[in-house]
Design a protein around this motif. Structure first.
Motif, PDB file in Angstrom:
ATOM      1  N   THR A 164      -6.318  22.807  -3.476  1.00 37.96           N
ATOM      2  CA  THR A 164      -6.764  24.091  -2.915  1.00 37.96           C
ATOM      3  C   THR A 164      -5.802  24.562  -1.836  1.00 37.96           C
ATOM      4  N   GLY A 165      -5.366  25.812  -1.949  1.00 39.34           N
ATOM      5  CA  GLY A 165      -4.511  26.408  -0.938  1.00 39.34           C
ATOM      6  C   GLY A 165      -3.049  26.073  -1.063  1.00 39.34           C
ATOM      7  N   VAL A 166      -2.656  25.282  -2.030  1.00 43.39           N
ATOM      8  CA  VAL A 166      -1.261  24.857  -2.180  1.00 43.39           C
ATOM      9  C   VAL A 166      -0.659  25.538  -3.408  1.00 43.39           C
ATOM     10  N   THR A 167       0.527  26.106  -3.245  1.00 44.42           N
ATOM     11  CA  THR A 167       1.254  26.743  -4.346  1.00 44.42           C
ATOM     12  C   THR A 167       2.609  26.075  -4.482  1.00 44.42           C
ATOM     13  N   CYS A 168       3.020  25.845  -5.705  1.00 37.62           N
ATOM     14  CA  CYS A 168       4.309  25.197  -5.958  1.00 37.62           C
ATOM     15  C   CYS A 168       5.229  26.135  -6.722  1.00 37.62           C
ATOM     16  N   SER A 169       6.505  25.875  -6.589  1.00 40.12           N
ATOM     17  CA  SER A 169       7.512  26.637  -7.328  1.00 40.12           C
ATOM     18  C   SER A 169       7.556  26.169  -8.770  1.00 40.12           C
ATOM     19  N   ALA A 170       8.377  26.858  -9.580  1.00 46.03           N
ATOM     20  CA  ALA A 170       8.505  26.476 -10.983  1.00 46.03           C
ATOM     21  C   ALA A 170       9.063  25.070 -11.129  1.00 46.03           C
ATOM     22  N   ALA A 171       9.824  24.629 -10.130  1.00 49.85           N
ATOM     23  CA  ALA A 171      10.409  23.291 -10.181  1.00 49.85           C
ATOM     24  C   ALA A 171       9.439  22.221  -9.699  1.00 49.85           C
ATOM     25  N   PHE A 226       0.835  -1.212   0.000  1.00 51.40           N
ATOM     26  CA  PHE A 226       0.000   0.000   0.000  1.00 51.40           C
ATOM     27  C   PHE A 226       0.865   1.256   0.000  1.00 51.40           C
ATOM     28  N   GLU A 227       1.912   1.296   0.868  1.00 53.22           N
ATOM     29  CA  GLU A 227       2.796   2.460   0.907  1.00 53.22           C
ATOM     30  C   GLU A 227       3.520   2.638  -0.410  1.00 53.22           C
ATOM     31  N   THR A 228       3.914   1.482  -1.030  1.00 54.74           N
ATOM     32  CA  THR A 228       4.607   1.554  -2.316  1.00 54.74           C
ATOM     33  C   THR A 228       3.689   2.135  -3.384  1.00 54.74           C
ATOM     34  N   HIS A 229       2.383   1.712  -3.306  1.00 52.51           N
ATOM     35  CA  HIS A 229       1.410   2.242  -4.281  1.00 52.51           C
ATOM     36  C   HIS A 229       1.257   3.755  -4.127  1.00 52.51           C
ATOM     37  N   LEU A 230       1.150   4.229  -2.859  1.00 53.44           N
ATOM     38  CA  LEU A 230       1.020   5.671  -2.630  1.00 53.44           C
ATOM     39  C   LEU A 230       2.258   6.419  -3.096  1.00 53.44           C
ATOM     40  N   ALA A 231       3.421   5.817  -2.877  1.00 51.55           N
ATOM     41  CA  ALA A 231       4.668   6.475  -3.263  1.00 51.55           C
ATOM     42  C   ALA A 231       4.727   6.687  -4.763  1.00 51.55           C
ATOM     43  N   PHE A 232       4.144   5.704  -5.500  1.00 57.56           N
ATOM     44  CA  PHE A 232       4.149   5.871  -6.949  1.00 57.56           C
ATOM     45  C   PHE A 232       3.075   6.849  -7.419  1.00 57.56           C
ATOM     46  N   SER A 233       1.978   6.989  -6.609  1.00 56.36           N
ATOM     47  CA  SER A 233       0.893   7.869  -7.040  1.00 56.36           C
ATOM     48  C   SER A 233       1.019   9.278  -6.491  1.00 56.36           C
ATOM     49  N   LEU A 234       1.736   9.508  -5.388  1.00 50.58           N
ATOM     50  CA  LEU A 234       1.817  10.827  -4.766  1.00 50.58           C
ATOM     51  C   LEU A 234       3.201  11.000  -4.154  1.00 50.58           C
ATOM     52  N   ASN A 235       3.815  12.165  -4.366  1.00 46.61           N
ATOM     53  CA  ASN A 235       5.157  12.391  -3.835  1.00 46.61           C
ATOM     54  C   ASN A 235       5.125  12.578  -2.320  1.00 46.61           C
ATOM     55  N   GLN A 236       6.298  12.692  -1.717  1.00 44.26           N
ATOM     56  CA  GLN A 236       6.406  12.750  -0.259  1.00 44.26           C
ATOM     57  C   GLN A 236       5.750  14.014   0.315  1.00 44.26           C
ATOM     58  N   GLU A 237       5.890  15.144  -0.401  1.00 40.59           N
ATOM     59  CA  GLU A 237       5.260  16.367   0.081  1.00 40.59           C
ATOM     60  C   GLU A 237       3.751  16.205   0.175  1.00 40.59           C
ATOM     61  N   GLY A 238       3.165  15.522  -0.818  1.00 34.51           N
ATOM     62  CA  GLY A 238       1.725  15.279  -0.779  1.00 34.51           C
ATOM     63  C   GLY A 238       1.325  14.391   0.381  1.00 34.51           C
ATOM     64  N   LEU A 239       2.160  13.396   0.698  1.00 38.17           N
ATOM     65  CA  LEU A 239       1.856  12.528   1.846  1.00 38.17           C
ATOM     66  C   LEU A 239       1.857  13.317   3.140  1.00 38.17           C
ATOM     67  N   ASP A 299     -10.512  18.364  -2.528  1.00 38.90           N
ATOM     68  CA  ASP A 299      -9.761  17.986  -3.736  1.00 38.90           C
ATOM     69  C   ASP A 299      -8.331  17.550  -3.421  1.00 38.90           C
ATOM     70  N   TRP A 300      -7.995  17.397  -2.139  1.00 35.38           N
ATOM     71  CA  TRP A 300      -6.675  16.843  -1.780  1.00 35.38           C
ATOM     72  C   TRP A 300      -6.758  15.323  -1.972  1.00 35.38           C
ATOM     73  N   ASN A 301      -6.418  14.885  -3.152  1.00 34.47           N
ATOM     74  CA  ASN A 301      -6.668  13.512  -3.595  1.00 34.47           C
ATOM     75  C   ASN A 301      -5.386  12.697  -3.567  1.00 34.47           C
ATOM     76  N   PRO A 302      -5.364  11.577  -2.838  1.00 30.45           N
ATOM     77  CA  PRO A 302      -4.133  10.763  -2.786  1.00 30.45           C
ATOM     78  C   PRO A 302      -3.777  10.125  -4.128  1.00 30.45           C
TER      79      PRO A 302
END
Length: 1007
Positions: free
Chosen positions: A63-70, A20-33, A51-54
């Motif tokens: 919603t409410g999250v901003t990311c850098s150009a990278a 399960f953790e491996t599946h999440l790691a492939f679907s969502l990065n660590q910051e999202g976790l 809309d915070w979807n795993p």
């Protein structure tokens, strides 16, 4: 074998978890976790984070999250979205997160140092207006890049930690409105990068302004209002060359304003009001060319105003009200090229105003009230056409008003009360289109009220009292639809009462007493649905008193004395809840309506020879008549008596037959009623139904009528008959509850009171139902409601020990609802009229028609679809957001405490546009605590009354988080009673000063 099975099962579970953790790691990065774990700890009633979807690969579109150009998370901004829960430490593990703003939510618990480590990239942290508690985190100073820190409006306590002197890049530090203690530390002067330092409205220990603050060379804003500052203003503040805004108001600073403040070469605004500063205003302040506003009101300054202030080329506002300045205004005031606002009220200034004053100045506000100015008002005061407010109350101005005021179309407020002015008002001044307040009372003005008043389309307060105005009231006054108050008492007005006044549906006060008005009062006055005061005494009005007066819902002051009214007193007047009632010295006759046949109303009817009743002094004494030439009268009387007897017997027989038939029908209906009891009762429903007679009516409320029922066993109960369907309110029929609000009230009442057992909650004996009709049977409270005893005809009957006992009982009842019921119950309509009193003046909380069960305290806020409650008692956050919890009841109970202390109602025309809470706070700030106490209370209880007043101010704090729980309120009231039971002496055996509770809310610091 068994061990192998256990091992296999454990291994399977571990494998599934890894997959399960491996599946999440492939679907969502660590910051999202990290963010998902932050979300898991929050309640999200508005589904903002839905809309915070795993299943996403990255949180950058959440919603409410901003990311850098990278593609790295750089900012989280979720403001004012009702998020509830702790600040999660995993947020600081997001390596590139530089901006966090969670302001105006319900982020709670403490903020430990571990939650802020490491946050290596954090530049901006805003957690203002949340529910955070505990000490300020010392680890904040270790964040290497932090520039903006805003923790305003939380419940942080304790001193500012010493580490706060070690910020390396901090530019903005805002800790406003917390519960911080200790003194303001000098080590903050070491944070040389600071540009804003905002520490206002904290209950700091009394102490001076640290001289080290003068070392903050980059500081642009210094806000230390309401910080318990004492001592002198340090001269070192004059070194703050970059400072734009200096606010050290609402403290106990004393001594002179230092000359060194002239060194604030960039300052735009200086706020020094509400301190104890003495001496003269330094000449050097006038040399600051950037200065736009100075407010040194409510101090003890003296001497003249430096002439240089009126030479400043860019001065927009000058404010020094409520001081004790002496001397006159310099003539150079007439040459002030850019002076816009001049506020000098409540001082001891004198002299005359220069004739050219205002000719070259774009004046917008002139307020010189409560001084000793003489001479005439300068004719050029509105020369530039910008004047909006002319406030000259309480001076010795004389002469007539300048004609130029009639052309001053910008005017909005004019207050010239209590001067020596005379002559006529400029004719065009009556119709200025933007004026909403015209107060010229207590002068010697003459002439007529001009018909040009029709042009004053925004006028809401017209106050002409105590002058020599004459002539008729113009009919054009009926076109001013926004008129709120019309006071023209003590003048020489004549003519009739204009029927056009009936068009003014916003009217709340009409005072025309002591004139020479005549004629009859017109009908149609039922349109005055907001009228609370009608005073027409000492005129020549005649005719009958309009019965429509009895339909005015909020009328509480009615004085028609010393006129020529005739006829009987309309029984409809019994519907009114009057604080002042006077019909004396008229030509009224007949019997008194039953409600007024009480000794408390005797003075209201004196001087009407034709009135009769059981009250001494009303009926004229009988006189013996001579029997001569009266014999024939006896014969006529005998004939009429015989005819009357025949008629009465016939009517009685017919009535008996009708009643017999009706009784048989009613008995059939009454047998269909169902009685549901919540306690053991010794009566049946037919006894209750027999009491529903208007003669037994004892009260009318928002949900129904209340009757007194005396049962066959001698017991007395109160019966509430809920209102019928819309349009049938007040019918004598049983009616049906087509009105959903009535049905909701019934369900709320029985679901709440049917399960409650507490000595301070009114007891619901049973309910009776038949079809859609509903009756509620309560224990009877012989002393009525607290509101009636405080504000009705028997006001002043309650002494302080009785009021304190009532406060204790009501607080214990509400505490039971909030803390001992599962789930907690919020009453939502706490008010003095819903606190009933038994024979011993024990208090019971009543009327649960709008009560709601909520989540336990601290676990949430429930939103309601409509506002429930009564005007003057509704908490600010409830009125605007419909969010309700136990703290809403606490606010309402605080208003009840203010009623007990002041003896005043929650809303009253005396307050203007304010309610009781705002009125108390303003009087405390301007006149002192003695001016808010009920003068009918014994001064020997003054210390105890002060303490209860302070509890009331805590309960009515604007911020719900600063209000105590009802359990805490009970404890504080118990401590007040314990304090009263023992002598309050100091170490020398003398009476000690009152002890006050402290609170961080702005209005509770006035004691």
């Amino acid at each position: 074998m068994h061990r192998r099975r256990v091992f296999a099962s454990s291994f399977s579970r571990l494998l599934l978890l890894v997959l399960f953790e491996t599946h999440l790691a492939f679907s969502l990065n660590q910051e999202g976790l990290y963010l998902l774990k932050f979300k898991a700890g929050l309640d999200d009633p508005l589904k903002v984070l839905s809309d915070w979807n795993p299943r996403d690969l990255s949180p950058c579109n959440w919603t409410g999250v901003t990311c850098s150009a990278a593609g790295y998370v750089s900012a989280i901004e979720i403001v004012g979205r009702e998020l509830q829960g702790p600040f999660h430490p995993l947020l600081c593990r997001i390596p590139n997160l530089s901006y966090i703003s969670l302001a105006r939510n319900f982020i709670n618990s403490s903020l430990p140092d571990a939650a802020l480590s490491p946050c290596p990239a954090l530049v901006h942290l805003d957690l203002s207006e949340n529910l955070l508690v505990g000490p300020l985190p010392s680890a904040l100073a270790s964040l290497p890049l932090l520039r903006h820190l805003d923790l305003t409006g939380n419940n942080f306590s304790g001193p500012i930690p010493p580490t706060f002197g070690r910020f390396s890049h901090l530019e903005n530090l805002s800790l406003v409105a917390n519960l911080l203690t200790g003194t303001i530390p000098g080590f903050l002067g070491q944070v040389t990068s600071l540009q804003q330092l905002n520490l206002s409205y904290n209950p700091f220990t009394p102490g001076p302004i640290p001289a080290e603050i003068g070392d903050l060379a980059a500081l642009r804003t210094l806000w230390l209002a309401g910080c318990n500052l004492v001592g002198n203003i340090p001269p070192s503040l004059g070194r703050l060359r970059s400072l734009l805004n200096l606010d050290i108001s609402r403290n106990e600073l004393d001594g002179p304003i230092p000359e060194s403040l002239a060194g604030l070469s960039s300052v735009v605004q200086i706020e020094l009001y509400n301190n104890s500063l003495t001496g003269q205003i330094p000449e050097g302040l006038a040399s600051i060319v950037s200065l736009r506003r100075i407010d040194a009101s409510m101090n003890r300054l003296e001497g003249p105003i430096p002439a240089g202030f009126f030479d400043l080329p860019l001065l927009d506002s000058f404010n020094l009200y409520e001081n004790r300045l002496v001397g006159g205004l310099p003539e150079i005031i007439s040459r002030a090229g850019k002076l816009s606002e001049l506020r000098l009220f409540s001082n001891q200034l004198n002299g005359t105003l220069p004739a050219e004053f205002g000719k070259n100045s774009p004046l917008s506000v002139v307020d010189l009230s409560d001084n000793q100015f003489t001479g005439e008002i300068p004719p050029s005061i509105c020369e530039q056409g910008f004047l909006e407010e002319l406030m000259l109350i309480g001076n010795f101005f004389s002469g007539s008003l300048p004609e130029g005021l009639g052309n001053c179309l910008s005017l909005q407020r004019v207050r010239l009360k209590n001067n020596l002015l005379s002559g006529e008002l400029p004719s065009r001044m009556w119709g200025l289109p933007h004026v909403y307040l015209l107060d010229v009372a207590d002068n010697g003005f003459s002439g007529v009220i001009s018909s040009a008043i029709a042009g004053a389309i925004n006028l809401s307060n017209l106050i002409l009292s105590n002058n020599q105005f004459s002539g008729n009231i113009p009919v054009e006054i009926g076109t001013i639809t926004s008129l709120y108050e019309f006071s023209a008492d003590n003048n020489q007005l004549t003519g009739s009462f204009p029927t056009t006044l009936n068009n003014l549906v916003e009217l709340q006060k009409i005072d025309l007493h002591n004139n020479s008005l005549s004629g009859e009062l017109p009908g149609g006055i039922q349109a005055w649905r907001r009228l609370s005061e009608l005073n027409l005494a000492d005129n020549k009005f005649a005719g009958r008193i309009p019965p429509e007066l009895g339909s005015l819902p909020v009328l509480n002051y009615l004085d028609l004395s010393n006129n020529r009214f005739t006829g009987q007193i309309p029984p409809e007047l019994q519907n009114l809840k009057l604080n002042k009632f006077n019909l004396s010295n008229n030509l009224l006759f007949g019997d008194l309506p039953p409600f007024f046949a009480d000794e408390a109303f005797r003075a209201s009817f004196l001087g009407n020879p034709g009135l009769c009743g059981d009250l001494p002094g009303l009926c004229p004494s009988s006189q013996e008549s001579s029997t001569k030439n009266q014999g024939y009268l006896w014969l006529l009387r005998s004939i009429f008596i015989l005819a009357g007897l025949v008629l009465v017997v016939g009517v009685a027989w017919f009535y008996w037959r009708c009643m017999k038939f009706k009784k048989a029908k009613n008995e059939a209906d009454k047998s269909k009623w169902t009685l549901t009891s919540f306690h053991k009762v010794g009566f049946r429903e037919h006894e209750i139904l027999h009491s529903l007679d208007e003669d037994n009516l004892i009260g009318t409320g928002g949900s129904g009528k209340v009757y007194k029922a005396v049962l066959s066993n001698g017991e007395i109960v109160a019966v509430k008959k809920l209102w019928c369907s819309p349009g049938k309110k007040g019918d004598n029929q049983e009616g049906n509850l087509q009105n959903p609000a009535a049905g909701d009230a019934f369900e709320a009442e029985i679901s709440t009171l049917g399960k409650i057992r507490h000595k301070n909650i009114v007891k619901l004996w049973c309910c009776c139902t038949y079809k859609d009709s509903r009756l509620l049977v309560y224990e009877y409270m012989p002393n009525g409601s607290l509101g009636d005893l405080l504000h009705g005809p028997k006001s002043g009957f309650l002494d302080w020990p009785t009021r304190y006992k009532i406060a204790m009982d009501a607080a214990e009842g509400l505490s039971y609802l909030h803390h001992d019921c599962a789930p907690p119950i919020v009453h939502r309509d706490v008010k003095s009229n819903n606190i009933l009193l038994d024979a011993e003046f024990g208090a019971r909380v009543a009327d649960f028609g709008v009560a709601k069960a909520v989540e336990p305290l601290g676990k949430g806020v429930k939103s309601m679809s409509i506002i429930a409650g009564s005007c003057g008692y509704i908490a600010p956050e409830y009125a605007y957001t419909l969010r309700v919890n136990e703290k809403s009841d606490t606010y309402s109970f605080g208003v009840v405490l203010l009623e007990l202390v002041t003896g005043k109602p929650p809303v009253d025309p005396e307050y203007g546009e304010k309610d009781l809470v705002s009125w108390v706070c303003s009087i405390l700030e301007t006149k002192g605590v003695d001016h808010v106490l009920d003068p009918k209370l014994d001064v020997c209880y003054k210390n105890e009354i002060f303490r209860v007043l302070n509890i009331a101010l805590l309960c009515t704090s604007n911020l719900p988080m600063n209000r105590p729980s009802m359990r805490r309120v009970v404890k504080m009231l118990v401590e007040v009673g314990a304090e009263h039971s023992r002598p309050n002496l100091d170490k020398d055996g003398k009476p000690a000063a009152p002890l006050y509770y402290e609170d961080s809310s702005a209005h509770s610091s006035v004691l």
